[in-house]
Design an enzyme around this catalytic site. Structure first.
Site, PDB file in Angstrom:
ATOM      1  CB  SER A 108     -24.117  58.870  50.405  1.00 22.94           C
ATOM      2  OG  SER A 108     -24.616  59.930  49.631  1.00 22.94           O
ATOM      3  CB  SER A 146     -23.276  58.799  46.496  1.00 19.83           C
ATOM      4  OG  SER A 146     -22.533  58.860  47.707  1.00 19.83           O
ATOM      5  CE  LYS A 203     -19.916  56.632  47.450  1.00 15.16           C
ATOM      6  NZ  LYS A 203     -20.566  57.437  48.522  1.00 15.16           N
TER       7      LYS A 203
END
Length: 577
Positions: free
Chosen positions: A251, A227, A151
């Protein structure tokens, strides 16, 4: 630490100044996108060879459609199988990485899921690993040759960590690896891409002004979640066998659910968490958890086992010295029959019919196998949301607004910042103390409620886990995510939760199951939030979207949680195939 260094080799000759304040935000975004495309263009053999109309919604199989049979075989294996086959030299590290790079390049074209491209250094490392195995006859570590995606806001040495903020682009090149990245390298994993996250990170969708919006590959009119939405989109089309995400309100779990994947949010203090670049670094009222997204449940255990094998508590002080207990994850210490409570409705927003269907099928499968299943009585979910909002925004949202001062807010950032409590002002020290006490009182109340279920089970003990929706809807249309209560509640409690897929929704001739006998609210909306989400329901909107649930366990019981997941999936498979 927020590294801020001069890395001129990372910029094109005509690139913007390293301080985004000196030029228009659109210039910075355009330059980042050009840099990304230039790196992708170095490998024209991995381009998508056909034109795909923007109107095509389901692109989930296109990323692997042009692979060779051997590449196709490779990318459809889970991480556990891949490391086994590389170890036994059925595949080389280099050919495995090339297969995943091939899919990742196409996935980017289809869903806009990538940020930093690291193909070449990944291939160099894979070649080194192959040479080591050939010469030494042994692997470097337990993840030898496994491609792993990262990420964007997790630091990878030498690469930008823009985290979805224009002002941070080209200004957050990492001087060192995050702890998780350091362990991955030691374990023999190969890093090759970073993936998209939203502006602010505090969003259950993935959209920012640098790269734009990431789409759900099963239906591009829907969000992949956030996210960690870049991770979920990439893994869903087999562009990565394992990805690393983070979760402070859902997330990891929401993207996993929206993309039909497995995802684990552990308790704070189990998995390494240092070396992340984001707003509110140092805020510990609510702490996020780092964890894996993958295509199998056993890969979640693989990630955890490897992380703790390297004893990260020796370098990251907040971590607890709790080695991984694989025998528990394998289910060897579970009771013969589980006690599971089903959260049908949190008292704020009733889930859409496909989610209630999944709960009903799972409950029926567990009951048929002799497990004890009761309904979970929800405890103050709206009050919990009110409290967690205050804990998210102790500074009134000032740091988020400062970071976005030179760019417009994307819709989800604008929405969450409209939820800032306290009239948008910061809380005083005395008020923060009160909020921390309120958090602990809430946790104590919920634990007492959990313990009290021993009076309702047939096993003579309290429930082992809670079965719950991940969200009230399947992957929703872009910019329409509203209720986080089915995930953020468990961040407030710091309970571990694992997401698992149960199928794909088909809108044609859909008829919901009868759940009238379950603990589900009536048809009249109780809140404006519920009315908004109720009005979203139309079967055709969610066609082809994955359906998933989450299982929640007691704090620091990640191994037991994964062991229970195996039981739940086994009973589902027996009942429905």
């Amino acid at each position: 630490m927020s590294p801020d260094g001069d890395f001129p080799g990372l910029y094109s000759k005509d690139g913007p100044a390293t301080n985004a304040d000196t030029c228009d935000w659109r210039e910075v975004a355009a330059h980042k996108r050009r840099d990304r495309q230039a790196l992708l263009d170095r490998r024209p053999e991995w381009r998508l060879k056909e034109q795909i109309p923007e109107s095509m919604t389901d692109v989930s199989t296109l990323a692997t459609a042009q692979l060779t049979p051997r590449e196709f075989e490779i990318v459809h294996l889970d991480a556990t199988s891949l490391v086994e086959r590389i170890r036994h030299r059925r595949y080389t590290s280099a050919e495995v990485l090339k297969a995943f790079c091939h899919v990742a390049a196409i996935a980017q074209r289809l869903t806009n899921c990538l940020t930093e491209i690291m193909f070449e250094e990944g291939l160099q490392r894979a070649t080194e690993l192959d040479r080591f195995l050939e010469e030494k006859g042994q692997v470097v570590g337990p993840l030898h040759g496994l491609p792993v995606s990262i990420k964007d806001h997790i630091r990878v040495k030498g690469h930008d960590t823009a985290t979805g903020y224009i002002a941070w682009a080209y200004n957050r090149v990492a001087h060192e690896d995050a702890t998780v990245v350091d362990i991955l390298r030691k374990a023999g994993a190969v890093l090759y891409v970073k993936t998209a996250n939203p502006q602010t990170l505090l969003s259950l969708e993935t959209n920012n002004n640098i790269y734009g919006r990431t789409c759900n590959p099963f239906n591009r009119s829907l969000t992949p979640g956030g996210s960690s939405g870049g991770e979920s989109s990439l893994i869903a089309v087999r562009g990565s066998p394992m990805g690393i995400g983070t979760d402070i309100g859902g997330s990891i779990r929401v993207p996993a659910a929206h993309a039909g994947l497995y995802g684990l949010k552990g308790s704070v203090g189990r998995m390494p968490h240092s070396g992340l670049e984001g707003s509110h670094d140092g805020m510990d009222a609510i702490v996020g958890a780092l964890g894996p997204l993958a295509t199998s449940a056993r890969d979640l255990a693989l990630f955890c086992r490897v992380m703790l094998q390297y004893q990260p508590w020796t370098v990251e002080p907040p971590l607890l010295e709790i080695p991984w207990k694989q025998t528990v994850a394998d289910g060897q210490e579970l009771p013969e029959k589980l006690s599971i409570a089903v959260l049908w409705d949190d008292g704020v927003v009733k889930p859409h019919p496909p989610i209630l269907d999944a709960l009903k099928r799972t409950k029926d499968a567990l009951v048929a196998a002799g497990h004890n299943v009761i309904s979970w009585v929800p405890v103050d979910h709206w009050e919990a949301w009110d409290l967690i909002l205050k804990l998210y925004f102790l500074d009134g949202g000032e740091e988020y607004r400062d970071a976005m001062a030179g760019e417009p807010m994307v819709p989800q950032s604008e929405w969450i910042l409209r939820q800032v409590p306290n009239d948008g002002g910061p809380f005083s020290v005395a008020e923060i103390f009160k909020l921390n006490r309120a958090r602990e009182m809430f946790r104590s109340k919920l634990i007492a409620h959990w313990n009290g279920t021993e009076r309702r089970t047939t096993t003579g003990r309290s429930i082992d886990a809670i079965l719950s929706p991940v969200a009230p809807t399947l992957a929703p249309p872009h910019d329409t995510t509203r209720w986080w209560g089915y995930t953020s509640y468990w961040n407030l409690m710091d309970f571990p939760a694992v997401v698992f897929p149960t199928g794909r929704f088909r809108a044609h001739n859909y008829t919901p199951l009868d759940v009238s006998g379950e603990a589900v609210s009536g048809t009249r909306p109780r809140t404006p939030m519920e009315e908004y989400i109720k009005n979203q329901w139309a079967p055709e909107t969610y066609d082809n979207a994955p359906v998933a649930l989450q299982l929640i366990g007691r704090r620091l019981n990640e191994e037991k949680l994964l062991g229970m997941l195996s039981v739940v999936e086994r009973e589902l498979h027996r009942s429905y195939g």
